[in-house]
Design a protein around this motif. Structure first.
Motif, PDB file in Angstrom:
ATOM      1  N   THR A 108       0.847  -1.186   0.000  1.00 12.21           N
ATOM      2  CA  THR A 108       0.000   0.000   0.000  1.00 12.21           C
ATOM      3  C   THR A 108       0.884   1.238   0.000  1.00 12.21           C
ATOM      4  OG1 THR A 108      -1.767  -1.123   1.197  1.00 12.21           O
ATOM      5  CG2 THR A 108      -1.774   1.278   1.238  1.00 12.21           C
ATOM      6  N   ILE A 109       0.746   2.057  -1.021  1.00  8.91           N
ATOM      7  CA  ILE A 109       1.508   3.301  -1.120  1.00  8.91           C
ATOM      8  C   ILE A 109       0.573   4.456  -0.808  1.00  8.91           C
ATOM      9  CG2 ILE A 109       2.760   4.837  -2.685  1.00  8.91           C
ATOM     10  CD1 ILE A 109       3.800   2.361  -4.116  1.00  8.91           C
ATOM     11  N   THR A 110       0.959   5.271   0.160  1.00 12.67           N
ATOM     12  CA  THR A 110       0.136   6.386   0.606  1.00 12.67           C
ATOM     13  C   THR A 110       0.729   7.694   0.119  1.00 12.67           C
ATOM     14  OG1 THR A 110      -0.498   5.164   2.600  1.00 12.67           O
ATOM     15  CG2 THR A 110      -0.871   7.542   2.612  1.00 12.67           C
ATOM     16  N   VAL A 111      -0.096   8.499  -0.500  1.00 15.53           N
ATOM     17  CA  VAL A 111       0.314   9.822  -0.968  1.00 15.53           C
ATOM     18  C   VAL A 111      -0.069  10.852   0.081  1.00 15.53           C
ATOM     19  CG1 VAL A 111       0.037  11.563  -2.776  1.00 15.53           C
ATOM     20  CG2 VAL A 111       0.059   9.126  -3.373  1.00 15.53           C
ATOM     21  N   ASN A 112       0.870  11.703   0.453  1.00 19.61           N
ATOM     22  CA  ASN A 112       0.654  12.721   1.472  1.00 19.61           C
ATOM     23  C   ASN A 112       0.959  14.110   0.910  1.00 19.61           C
ATOM     24  OD1 ASN A 112       0.094  10.910   3.743  1.00 19.61           O
ATOM     25  ND2 ASN A 112       2.205  10.246   3.455  1.00 19.61           N
ATOM     26  N   PRO A 113       0.371  15.174   1.492  1.00 21.45           N
ATOM     27  CA  PRO A 113      -0.525  15.219   2.640  1.00 21.45           C
ATOM     28  C   PRO A 113      -1.945  14.790   2.280  1.00 21.45           C
ATOM     29  CG  PRO A 113      -0.275  17.410   1.728  1.00 21.45           C
ATOM     30  CD  PRO A 113       0.665  16.532   0.964  1.00 21.45           C
ATOM     31  N   ALA A 114      -2.775  14.651   3.315  1.00 17.54           N
ATOM     32  CA  ALA A 114      -4.155  14.232   3.077  1.00 17.54           C
ATOM     33  C   ALA A 114      -4.939  15.301   2.330  1.00 17.54           C
ATOM     34  CB  ALA A 114      -4.834  13.908   4.401  1.00 17.54           C
ATOM     35  N   THR A 115      -4.664  16.563   2.613  1.00 17.57           N
ATOM     36  CA  THR A 115      -5.305  17.676   1.916  1.00 17.57           C
ATOM     37  C   THR A 115      -4.240  18.711   1.572  1.00 17.57           C
ATOM     38  OG1 THR A 115      -5.822  18.811   3.995  1.00 17.57           O
ATOM     39  CG2 THR A 115      -7.513  17.348   3.102  1.00 17.57           C
ATOM     40  N   LEU A 116      -4.558  19.554   0.625  1.00 22.02           N
ATOM     41  CA  LEU A 116      -3.634  20.608   0.219  1.00 22.02           C
ATOM     42  C   LEU A 116      -4.026  21.934   0.856  1.00 22.02           C
ATOM     43  CD1 LEU A 116      -3.208  19.893  -3.600  1.00 22.02           C
ATOM     44  CD2 LEU A 116      -1.649  19.302  -1.746  1.00 22.02           C
ATOM     45  N   PRO A 117      -3.042  22.786   1.148  1.00 25.72           N
ATOM     46  CA  PRO A 117      -3.372  24.115   1.659  1.00 25.72           C
ATOM     47  C   PRO A 117      -4.183  24.898   0.644  1.00 25.72           C
ATOM     48  CG  PRO A 117      -0.988  23.700   1.737  1.00 25.72           C
ATOM     49  CD  PRO A 117      -1.605  22.563   1.002  1.00 25.72           C
ATOM     50  N   SER A 130      -5.147  19.103 -15.702  1.00 23.91           N
ATOM     51  CA  SER A 130      -6.048  18.956 -14.561  1.00 23.91           C
ATOM     52  C   SER A 130      -5.730  19.917 -13.423  1.00 23.91           C
ATOM     53  CB  SER A 130      -6.004  17.515 -14.030  1.00 23.91           C
ATOM     54  OG  SER A 130      -4.704  17.187 -13.550  1.00 23.91           O
ATOM     55  N   LEU A 131      -4.538  20.546 -13.444  1.00 23.90           N
ATOM     56  CA  LEU A 131      -4.146  21.474 -12.389  1.00 23.90           C
ATOM     57  C   LEU A 131      -4.676  22.874 -12.676  1.00 23.90           C
ATOM     58  CD1 LEU A 131      -0.412  20.456 -11.831  1.00 23.90           C
ATOM     59  CD2 LEU A 131      -2.340  19.974 -10.324  1.00 23.90           C
ATOM     60  N   PRO A 132      -4.786  23.720 -11.630  1.00 22.15           N
ATOM     61  CA  PRO A 132      -5.126  25.130 -11.879  1.00 22.15           C
ATOM     62  C   PRO A 132      -4.114  25.755 -12.836  1.00 22.15           C
ATOM     63  CG  PRO A 132      -5.258  24.630  -9.524  1.00 22.15           C
ATOM     64  CD  PRO A 132      -4.654  23.429 -10.187  1.00 22.15           C
ATOM     65  N   PRO A 133      -4.554  26.586 -13.769  1.00 21.56           N
ATOM     66  CA  PRO A 133      -3.612  27.238 -14.687  1.00 21.56           C
ATOM     67  C   PRO A 133      -2.524  27.981 -13.916  1.00 21.56           C
ATOM     68  CG  PRO A 133      -5.872  27.633 -15.372  1.00 21.56           C
ATOM     69  CD  PRO A 133      -5.955  26.973 -14.029  1.00 21.56           C
ATOM     70  N   GLY A 134      -1.285  27.752 -14.320  1.00 20.23           N
ATOM     71  CA  GLY A 134      -0.160  28.390 -13.654  1.00 20.23           C
ATOM     72  C   GLY A 134       0.578  27.486 -12.694  1.00 20.23           C
ATOM     73  N   TRP A 161     -10.481  23.159  -8.487  1.00 19.37           N
ATOM     74  CA  TRP A 161      -9.997  22.079  -9.348  1.00 19.37           C
ATOM     75  C   TRP A 161      -9.895  20.792  -8.537  1.00 19.37           C
ATOM     76  CZ3 TRP A 161      -8.848  27.076 -10.064  1.00 19.37           C
ATOM     77  CH2 TRP A 161      -8.881  27.586 -11.368  1.00 19.37           C
ATOM     78  N   ILE A 162     -10.302  19.671  -9.146  1.00 16.03           N
ATOM     79  CA  ILE A 162     -10.170  18.340  -8.543  1.00 16.03           C
ATOM     80  C   ILE A 162      -9.254  17.527  -9.458  1.00 16.03           C
ATOM     81  CG2 ILE A 162     -11.370  16.243  -7.815  1.00 16.03           C
ATOM     82  CD1 ILE A 162     -13.883  17.956  -7.405  1.00 16.03           C
ATOM     83  N   PHE A 163      -8.190  16.950  -8.883  1.00 18.76           N
ATOM     84  CA  PHE A 163      -7.230  16.213  -9.692  1.00 18.76           C
ATOM     85  C   PHE A 163      -6.636  15.081  -8.866  1.00 18.76           C
ATOM     86  CE2 PHE A 163      -5.292  19.867  -7.702  1.00 18.76           C
ATOM     87  CZ  PHE A 163      -4.141  19.360  -7.127  1.00 18.76           C
ATOM     88  N   CYS A 206       5.145   0.106  -8.497  1.00 18.65           N
ATOM     89  CA  CYS A 206       3.897   0.072  -7.736  1.00 18.65           C
ATOM     90  C   CYS A 206       3.383   1.500  -7.563  1.00 18.65           C
ATOM     91  CB  CYS A 206       4.116  -0.577  -6.376  1.00 18.65           C
ATOM     92  SG  CYS A 206       4.635  -2.305  -6.476  1.00 18.65           S
ATOM     93  N   THR A 207       2.078   1.638  -7.503  1.00 17.74           N
ATOM     94  CA  THR A 207       1.493   2.969  -7.483  1.00 17.74           C
ATOM     95  C   THR A 207       0.524   3.154  -6.329  1.00 17.74           C
ATOM     96  OG1 THR A 207      -0.305   2.308  -8.970  1.00 17.74           O
ATOM     97  CG2 THR A 207       1.691   3.214  -9.992  1.00 17.74           C
ATOM     98  N   GLY A 208       0.390   4.384  -5.928  1.00 15.23           N
ATOM     99  CA  GLY A 208      -0.638   4.826  -5.001  1.00 15.23           C
ATOM    100  C   GLY A 208      -1.158   6.159  -5.508  1.00 15.23           C
ATOM    101  N   PHE A 209      -2.320   6.576  -5.069  1.00 12.99           N
ATOM    102  CA  PHE A 209      -2.862   7.833  -5.562  1.00 12.99           C
ATOM    103  C   PHE A 209      -3.700   8.502  -4.486  1.00 12.99           C
ATOM    104  CE2 PHE A 209      -6.229   4.814  -6.271  1.00 12.99           C
ATOM    105  CZ  PHE A 209      -7.395   5.529  -6.062  1.00 12.99           C
ATOM    106  N   ARG A 210      -3.874   9.773  -4.661  1.00 15.40           N
ATOM    107  CA  ARG A 210      -4.789  10.530  -3.809  1.00 15.40           C
ATOM    108  C   ARG A 210      -5.472  11.597  -4.658  1.00 15.40           C
ATOM    109  NH1 ARG A 210      -5.419  10.956   1.668  1.00 15.40           N
ATOM    110  NH2 ARG A 210      -3.352  10.108   2.165  1.00 15.40           N
ATOM    111  N   VAL A 211      -6.771  11.774  -4.431  1.00 13.90           N
ATOM    112  CA  VAL A 211      -7.546  12.795  -5.124  1.00 13.90           C
ATOM    113  C   VAL A 211      -7.537  14.066  -4.279  1.00 13.90           C
ATOM    114  CG1 VAL A 211      -9.792  13.421  -6.073  1.00 13.90           C
ATOM    115  CG2 VAL A 211      -9.003  11.056  -6.217  1.00 13.90           C
ATOM    116  N   TYR A 212      -7.123  15.157  -4.889  1.00 17.58           N
ATOM    117  CA  TYR A 212      -7.029  16.434  -4.188  1.00 17.58           C
ATOM    118  C   TYR A 212      -8.024  17.439  -4.759  1.00 17.58           C
ATOM    119  CZ  TYR A 212      -2.564  15.078  -2.044  1.00 17.58           C
ATOM    120  OH  TYR A 212      -1.587  14.457  -1.306  1.00 17.58           O
TER     121      TYR A 212
END
Length: 448
Positions: free
Chosen positions: A235-244, A274-278, A297-299, A309-315
């Motif tokens: 299990t690969i965990t992407v951090n942080p749980a949320t973005l500032p 998928s990221l905010p422009p800039g 934006w949701i990405f 091996c991969t892990g992902f998180r939706v921000y």
């Protein structure tokens, strides 16, 4: 007594049937044989555009056409219509038939895979299947968990869709048996082995951790990454749980994204556009830049470890609309000018961060004068040599990088050559204009 004996036998027999049924419904990985080493195997052709990267073998049979390598690269061996490709196609047919013959646990016909979280098992679509968004495969801590998808006709994914794991699992244990063709949308991040009866198309920047195998038709690639899975993944965990919070447009933003649970180093990626422009995400996980627009934006950020091996998180990140500060323009009045005499006057806006403004003029400048530069750090200059005498009214507007504005109205006298006209205040200039108008009216009356 005999009745009880018969009843007991019936109960045992029914229990045995239940056990057989449960065993039949368990998802089973098919025998892949020699196809295990192939990242891409086509039936008729394999066509590539752009810098696709294949980690594994590449082949085609019975077709002989493989084009686009280079610029595409292959880490393994390329087989065009040879005995190895023939055997791989034979093994593909066997694996395809095994998957098609498995009993299924759940019928998902008519449902979109996007937004679902599925546990190990066999899932059926009687016709086509669609993935819009993220499909989460929950391996429940079992490194050997198997997921099988039986799709009657086509599989289509929307742009930037994701197939990813939670709680362990391996891309090597996911199988997509497709009765017709598969099309992965732009930027899709896909997990598992695709076994299509006809063809497979990977649109720009789609990636597959598994295999892309087509029995009868073509495999079409466009700047893709296809990597044969070789390991059972943790299990690969992407951090942080949320973005500032993303702050405001034109305010620099930076955050570091990390991963844990696998074998470093990690490589980070996000679907295109998928990221905010800039903002951009580097492969090292630095999300930074200066956003240029407000919105939400949701990405999905995917982390790949050294073993693939991969892990992902939706921000979700929100860039708030800019709030305007108090802006000013100086001077409040302008010196008057004389026809034929060079004129220069700084116009300075202030109050914004950064102090960068776009200047515009509405109304009538004295002919021969211009405000430059159009975009300036704080100060522009009204300059030139007036050519025509008269009284001119105009407004100068300064707009900062966030679209906030300030305007200043001016009246300016361009006197005839040789005159020495003092600078007048706004009220004095208005009075002068009024007096000149009255004088003009009186002159007209005398003439009549």
């Amino acid at each position: 007594m005999n009745f009880k004996h018969v009843s007991l036998l019936a109960s045992v027999g029914f229990a045995a049937l239940l056990c057989v049924g449960s065993s039949a419904l368990a998802a089973t990985a098919p025998p892949l044989g020699t196809t295990q080493t192939f990242a891409v195997l086509g039936g008729s052709t394999v066509t590539n555009t752009g810098s696709s990267v294949l980690t594994g073998d590449l082949g085609a049979w019975p077709g002989l056409a493989i084009t686009g390598f280079p610029p595409g690269t292959v880490s393994g061996t390329t087989h065009k219509g040879d005995a190895v490709a023939l055997q791989a196609q034979s093994d593909l047919i066997t694996a395809y038939n095994v998957l098609a013959g498995e009993a299924y646990d759940t019928d998902l016909t008519g449902q979109d895979l996007g937004g679902l979280t599925l546990t190990p098992g066999t899932y059926r679509f009687s016709s086509s299947a669609q993935l819009t968004g993220t499909l989460t495969l929950n391996a429940q801590g079992n490194p050997n968990a198997v997921f099988v998808f039986q799709i009657g006709s086509t599989l289509t994914t929307a742009s930037n869709s994701v197939v990813g794991f939670i709680n362990g699992g391996s891309n090597c244990k996911v199988f997509w048996q497709i009765g017709s063709s598969a099309t992965l949308g732009t930027g899709t991040t896909f997990a598992g082995t695709i076994l299509a009866l006809t063809s497979v198309t990977l649109n720009t920047s789609a990636s597959v951790s598994g295999r892309v195998l087509a029995r009868n038709g073509a495999v079409t690639l466009d700047t893709n990454a296809v990597s044969v899975c070789t390991t059972t993944c943790p299990t690969i965990t992407v951090n942080p749980a949320t973005l500032p919070s993303g702050g405001q447009p034109n305010v620099p933003y930076s955050v570091t994204i990390s991963a844990s649970g696998g074998t470093g180093p990690y490589t980070f990626a996000v679907p295109p556009l998928s990221l905010p422009p800039g903002l951009t995400l580097t492969s090292a996980g630095i999300l930074s830049g200066t956003p240029t627009a407000s919105g939400t934006w949701i990405f999905t950020v995917t982390a790949s470890d050294a073993n693939g091996c991969t892990g992902f998180r939706v921000y979700t990140i929100t860039i708030n609309a800019a709030t305007c500060p108090t802006l000013t323009i100086v001077p409040a009045t302008l010196p008057n000018a004389v026809v034929g005499v060079p004129y220069s006057q700084p116009i300075t806006a202030s109050g914004s961060t950064p102090d960068l403004y776009t200047y515009t003029v509405t109304g009538s400048l004295p002919p021969g004068l211009a405000l430059t530069p159009v975009t300036a750090t704080k100060t522009a200059t009204l300059s030139g040599t007036p050519t025509t005498p008269g009284i001119y009214s105009f407004t100068i507007t300064a707009t900062d990088v966030n679209g906030c504005q300030v305007s200043q109205a001016y009246s300016m006298l361009a006197g005839p050559p040789g005159s020495n006209i003092p600078t007048l205040s706004g009220w004095a200039m208005a009075l002068l204009v009024g007096l000149l108008a009255l004088a003009g009216v009186a002159a007209l009356r005398r003439m009549t």
